[in-house]
Design an enzyme around this catalytic site. Structure first.
Site, short mmCIF file in Angstrom:
data_model
loop_
_atom_site.label_atom_id
_atom_site.label_comp_id
_atom_site.label_asym_id
_atom_site.label_seq_id
_atom_site.Cartn_x
_atom_site.Cartn_y
_atom_site.Cartn_z
CE LYS A 23 -10.65 3.31 1.63
NZ LYS A 23 -10.08 4.04 3.22
CG HIS A 71 5.39 -29.13 4.95
ND1 HIS A 71 5.50 -29.94 4.42
CD2 HIS A 71 6.15 -29.23 6.07
CE1 HIS A 71 6.57 -30.80 5.61
NE2 HIS A 71 7.01 -29.73 6.35
CD GLU A 108 -3.01 0.86 2.43
OE1 GLU A 108 -4.23 0.70 1.80
OE2 GLU A 108 -2.90 1.47 2.85
O1 LIG Z 1 -8.86 3.73 9.70
P1 LIG Z 1 -9.75 3.62 9.00
O2 LIG Z 1 -9.33 5.46 8.40
O3 LIG Z 1 -10.75 2.59 9.19
O4 LIG Z 1 -8.72 3.04 7.30
C1 LIG Z 1 -8.66 2.11 6.87
C2 LIG Z 1 -7.81 1.33 6.18
O5 LIG Z 1 -7.81 1.71 4.79
C3 LIG Z 1 -7.32 2.72 4.21
O6 LIG Z 1 -7.34 3.61 4.01
C4 LIG Z 1 -7.45 1.41 2.22
O7 LIG Z 1 -7.05 0.42 2.75
C5 LIG Z 1 -6.14 1.65 4.79
O8 LIG Z 1 -4.85 2.95 4.58
C6 LIG Z 1 -6.03 2.32 6.46
O9 LIG Z 1 -5.44 1.18 7.39
#
Ligand SMILES: O=P(O)(O)OC[C@H]1O[C@](O)(CO)[C@@H](O)[C@@H]1O
Length: 553
Positions: free
Chosen positions: A520, A392, A361
């Site tokens: 998202k 394994h 990431e």
């Molecule tokens: O802590 P939050 O704001 O819920 O985000 C959770 C996760 O989502 C992300 O923004 C994207 O996966 C991560 O960087 C982060 O750790």
């Protein structure tokens, strides 16, 4: 695109890269067995011992000259300047205009270099420690007055992986509590973990931590909503139910309040802590609940020790710098595009999952800080599993497959202390099991490196081709004196800084994740369609439209 060297930010860099590219071509045909045969002092030359850690990088396809060239690469990219910038309050996460100061989370309370920061951090830590002690003492009670016995962390990504990994890794250091305390972790948005867990838990004795830096991640909020309904069904819809059974950790107090979390149960972190770097903050509450206040202090102290080392050790002796440089050497110049994490300790079961987020990431990027496309490959594919089990599963590919893979072997020197009461009766047998794991760890890195040579030259002659091993798969071995809160803190911080070093080499911003954010956004556009609440199908591609039609029946 490993050897592309156009559009480089500095002329110095260009000439260093040209040299490394040429050296990489030469080293394609260099075998580790020959490097070892040439130099009896190779281990002495290519390992660093610092504090609780030994970092052995002798089983990499490099020599002193390559190492110097890699260090030149670091200088050409102004690594020293970037390290200074990281440890300042400069907004080096330029796409989000944020400073990046996870290192501040492990500053000692009386730190003189950043007193205001240290004070801010320790204020929240003290509040968290007070909660931990109250829960451990059996004084924190649910709405019906019963002692809390189960704590469920609801979070995802950095608000889940780090706390899960470290709580699991340090379970041997579990703090004694008045009543046994069980930690659980829930992250998946599909509700599958919750549906299984809620059958086993009693609402009266369960505390939920809603852990979300942004307090807007739908995965976490949907799980939180489900448990809230579960609790309210059992205990009633009263403010005291929310007050006694929910704790929130976030940068957004107003969102926690709107959700119903009582102010005294809100723990804060700051925008300058990236989610995947947040386990040192109150996001680490599950870790502190597992190992106690003193354990958590040790955890922070271990990371701080690496912060100091990273800032002060010369590059040739600097573990995170070497880890970053060697990773780049493998990835960019030897064309080794995947990297396997192989801990030889079952307690590090979640370490590779944690590192996948930290590395991929952070450095899964293709645009440089100046807006140009990157000139070198960035983060390799990081994967892994507890070593003995992976032997394994996928080691066959490492040994005799067609892919070049670099590996990190990780193991504790000491394990199973007969003085620890849980092990007293079985200490002897368990110590032997530890030795068994260590012998396998050494055997595997040896076979990967030396191939046939490791079998003994005379044996090899008589073997059919399918039993022969080419070897020459490079690896590092990291030994921790023992796995404890302090050394785990060191280990994690080593990888955090390694990621930073590589981001500097590749000239990318490791602290944002715009690709994830976009995913998202698109999911949010599709959800109303699946919920039957309208939404536009027209702009969608044929595949997505077709799948939605199947899903909607
Ligand atoms: O802590 P939050 O704001 O819920 O985000 C959770 C996760 O989502 C992300 O923004 C994207 O996966 C991560 O960087 C982060 O750790």
């Amino acid at each position: 695109m490993s050897h592309r060297i156009q559009r480089l930010p500095l002329n110095d860099t260009q000439s260093v890269l040209a040299g490394l590219t040429e050296a990489g071509q030469q080293f394609q045909s260099v075998h580790l067995k020959d490097l070892f045969a040439l130099d009896a002092e190779r281990f002495a030359r290519f390992h660093v011992r610092f504090d609780e850690v030994v970092y052995d990088f002798s089983k990499h396809r490099l020599d002193q000259k390559i190492l110097s060239r890699l260090i030149d690469f670091a200088h050409a990219q102004d690594l020293a300047g970037w390290i200074r910038r990281l440890f300042s309050e400069e907004a080096i996460n330029y796409t989000e205009q944020r400073s990046v100061m996870h290192w501040a989370l492990r500053l000692p309370q009386n730190d003189a270099s950043h007193p205001a920061l240290a004070q801010q951090v320790h204020e929240q830590l003290q509040r968290m420690f007070a909660l931990v002690e109250k829960i451990h003492a059996g004084q924190y009670r649910g709405a019906t007055g019963e002692v809390i016995q189960d704590v469920v962390n609801i979070g995802v990504g950095g608000s889940d992986l780090g706390p899960l990994m470290a709580s699991h890794a340090l379970a041997d250091f579990r703090q004694t509590t008045v009543k046994p305390l069980n930690m659980h972790f829930v992250s998946t948005m599909d509700g599958s973990q919750l549906s299984e867990l809620l059958h086993r838990l009693r609402p009266e004795t369960t505390l939920f931590i809603i852990s979300s830096k942004s307090f807007s991640t739908i995965d976490t909020l949907s799980n939180a909503q489900t448990v809230r309904l579960w609790l309210e069904k059992a205990l009633g819809q009263y403010t005291q139910v929310l007050r006694h059974h929910f704790v929130g950790v976030s940068t957004k107090p107003e969102k926690m309040t709107a959700w119903g979390i009582a102010p005294e149960n809100q723990f804060l972190l700051w925008d300058w802590v990236g989610g995947r770097y947040s386990l040192w903050s109150c996001i680490g509450l599950p870790i502190a609940l597992t190992i106690g206040v003193e354990g958590f202090r040790q955890f922070l102290a271990g990371a701080h020790s690496i912060d100091r080392h990273f800032q002060t050790a010369p590059f040739a002796q600097n573990i995170p710098v070497l880890m970053g440089l060697i990773g780049a050497w493998n990835n960019n110049f030897l064309d080794i595009q995947t990297h396997a994490m192989l801990p030889y300790d079952g307690r590090l079961k979640y370490f590779s999952a944690y590192l996948q987020q930290l590395e991929m990431e952070s450095n899964g990027k293709s645009i440089q800080r100046d807006g140009q496309a990157v000139s070198l490959d960035t983060c390799p594919i990081v994967w892994g599993e507890v070593g003995p089990n992976a032997q394994h599963a996928f080691y066959q590919l490492l040994h005799q497959g067609t892919h070049a893979v670099s590996c990190d072997f990780i193991a504790p020197v000491k394990r199973y202390n007969a003085n620890q009461f849980t092990y007293a009766e079985n200490a002897g047998a368990l110590v032997e099991q530890h030795h068994l794991a260590l012998s396998n760890c050494l055997a595997q890195s040896r076979l990967l490196a030396f191939g046939n040579q490791a079998l003994g030259a005379d044996v090899v002659e008589s073997l059919p081709a399918y039993k022969q091993y080419e070897g020459n798969q490079p690896s590092s071995t990291i030994l921790l004196n023992e796995l404890n809160p302090y050394s785990l803190g060191m280990l994690i911080a080593m990888y955090e800084h390694k990621v930073f070093v590589q981001s500097v080499l590749w000239n990318i911003n490791p602290f944002d994740q715009w690709g994830v954010e976009k995913g998202k956004e698109i999911a949010n556009q599709l959800l109303p369609i699946l919920n039957g609440e309208g939404g536009e199908m027209d702009g969608l591609d044929a595949s997505t439209r077709g799948l939605i039609e199947v899903l909607l029946g």
